[in-house]
Design a protein around this motif. Structure first.
Motif, mmCIF file in Angstrom:
data_model
loop_
_atom_site.group_PDB
_atom_site.id
_atom_site.type_symbol
_atom_site.label_atom_id
_atom_site.label_comp_id
_atom_site.label_asym_id
_atom_site.label_seq_id
_atom_site.Cartn_x
_atom_site.Cartn_y
_atom_site.Cartn_z
ATOM 1 N N GLY A 79 -9.445 -8.261 7.626
ATOM 2 C CA GLY A 79 -8.621 -7.236 8.253
ATOM 3 C C GLY A 79 -9.298 -6.671 9.487
ATOM 4 N N VAL A 97 -0.350 -6.533 11.014
ATOM 5 C CA VAL A 97 -1.557 -6.969 10.302
ATOM 6 C C VAL A 97 -1.102 -7.348 8.899
ATOM 7 C CG1 VAL A 97 -3.839 -6.301 9.448
ATOM 8 C CG2 VAL A 97 -3.026 -5.412 11.653
ATOM 9 N N GLU A 98 -1.288 -8.608 8.534
ATOM 10 C CA GLU A 98 -0.799 -9.061 7.231
ATOM 11 C C GLU A 98 -1.814 -9.975 6.543
ATOM 12 O OE1 GLU A 98 2.875 -11.150 8.092
ATOM 13 O OE2 GLU A 98 1.791 -12.897 8.864
ATOM 14 N N GLY A 116 -6.240 -3.393 4.609
ATOM 15 C CA GLY A 116 -5.884 -4.246 5.739
ATOM 16 C C GLY A 116 -6.438 -3.724 7.051
ATOM 17 N N VAL A 117 -6.309 -2.398 7.257
ATOM 18 C CA VAL A 117 -6.868 -1.717 8.428
ATOM 19 C C VAL A 117 -7.680 -0.543 7.905
ATOM 20 C CG1 VAL A 117 -6.348 -0.414 10.537
ATOM 21 C CG2 VAL A 117 -4.928 -2.383 9.917
ATOM 22 N N CYS A 133 3.647 -0.333 14.400
ATOM 23 C CA CYS A 133 2.879 -1.384 13.728
ATOM 24 C C CYS A 133 3.412 -1.621 12.320
ATOM 25 C CB CYS A 133 1.403 -0.991 13.640
ATOM 26 S SG CYS A 133 0.578 -0.946 15.234
ATOM 27 N N ILE A 135 1.816 -2.978 8.634
ATOM 28 C CA ILE A 135 0.659 -3.392 7.836
ATOM 29 C C ILE A 135 1.224 -3.780 6.484
ATOM 30 C CG2 ILE A 135 -1.594 -2.760 6.918
ATOM 31 C CD1 ILE A 135 -1.707 -0.544 9.065
ATOM 32 N N SER A 138 -1.411 -6.563 2.045
ATOM 33 C CA SER A 138 -2.848 -6.440 1.837
ATOM 34 C C SER A 138 -3.148 -6.555 0.340
ATOM 35 C CB SER A 138 -3.346 -5.088 2.358
ATOM 36 O OG SER A 138 -4.686 -4.862 1.956
ATOM 37 N N GLY A 142 -2.909 -0.649 2.504
ATOM 38 C CA GLY A 142 -2.560 -1.040 3.859
ATOM 39 C C GLY A 142 -3.542 -0.434 4.849
ATOM 40 N N LEU A 159 4.230 0.560 6.467
ATOM 41 C CA LEU A 159 3.177 0.137 5.543
ATOM 42 C C LEU A 159 3.885 -0.304 4.277
ATOM 43 C CD1 LEU A 159 1.812 2.180 7.589
ATOM 44 C CD2 LEU A 159 0.057 2.425 5.864
ATOM 45 N N ASN A 162 1.750 -3.554 -0.028
ATOM 46 C CA ASN A 162 0.292 -3.556 -0.182
ATOM 47 C C ASN A 162 -0.026 -3.269 -1.650
ATOM 48 O OD1 ASN A 162 -0.477 -3.841 2.728
ATOM 49 N ND2 ASN A 162 0.758 -1.986 2.844
#
Length: 186
Positions: A79, A97-98, A116-117, A133, A135, A138, A142, A159, A162
């Motif tokens: 991540g 972001v995945e 993830g972040v 964004c 996310i 994850s 997230g 988000l 996750n």
């Protein structure tokens, strides 16, 4: 620490790229990811933004940025991690972001988690902005916000899906999570 250290301002252009090793951003460098870029990360790699580095991934509605695993599997890659990096240049815009969350992280109480972040700190301020964004997927949270984390702009984010939840945060940084974002199906 195996990986590629980015020590001068570097731009990743539009197109599809494979990150075979982790990217460590330091030495006052800025890693810029241009609109339309897709970066597929190899197993257990990621982006680590150190205290003197910055990451600007500024996609557009027509040319978003995708940061994903080489395989579509939760926890495939680490991540994006901002560690003690306190600069307004840390921005994710129209970026997805995945499939992140491979790296096991620890908080100050030695509790383990994945994200993830992550905006993490060893007691120093850390900051980033996320706008428009996504996310998702994850293997942990997230988004992780340590006690000294500061979110700049945090609007119109999603988000979702996750495993551990949308976000993990402390009371000192929870105010940055706004109702202008969506937290569903976690």
């Amino acid at each position: 620490m195996p990986g590629e250290t980015v020590t001068s301002t570097t731009t990743i252009p539009e197109g599809c790229w494979l990150a075979a090793q982790s990217l460590y951003v330091s030495n006052s460098a800025i890693l810029r990811i241009n609109p339309g870029a897709t970066i597929k990360f190899a197993a257990a790699t990621g982006i680590q933004v150190e205290s003197s580095g910055a990451l600007t991934a500024a996609g557009t509605p027509g040319k978003p940025i995708l940061l994903t695993g080489q395989e579509a599997e939760r926890g495939f890659w680490n991540g994006v991690m901002f560690t003690n990096s306190d600069t307004s240049d840390n921005r994710l815009v129209h970026t997805t972001v995945e499939y992140a969350g491979a790296k096991l992280l620890q908080d100050a109480g030695a509790r383990e988690f994945r994200a993830g972040v992550s905006l993490s700190s060893s007691g120093f301020p850390v900051r980033a902005s996320l706008t428009n964004c996504t996310i998702r997927e994850s293997s942990g949270y997230g988004l992780n916000l340590d006690a000294t984390a500061r979110l700049g702009d945090f609007t119109d984010n999603v988000l979702t899906r996750n495993v551990s939840g949308a976000a993990r945060t402390y009371s000192t940084s929870v105010h940055g999570l706004t109702a202008a974002s969506t937290y569903t199906d976690n």
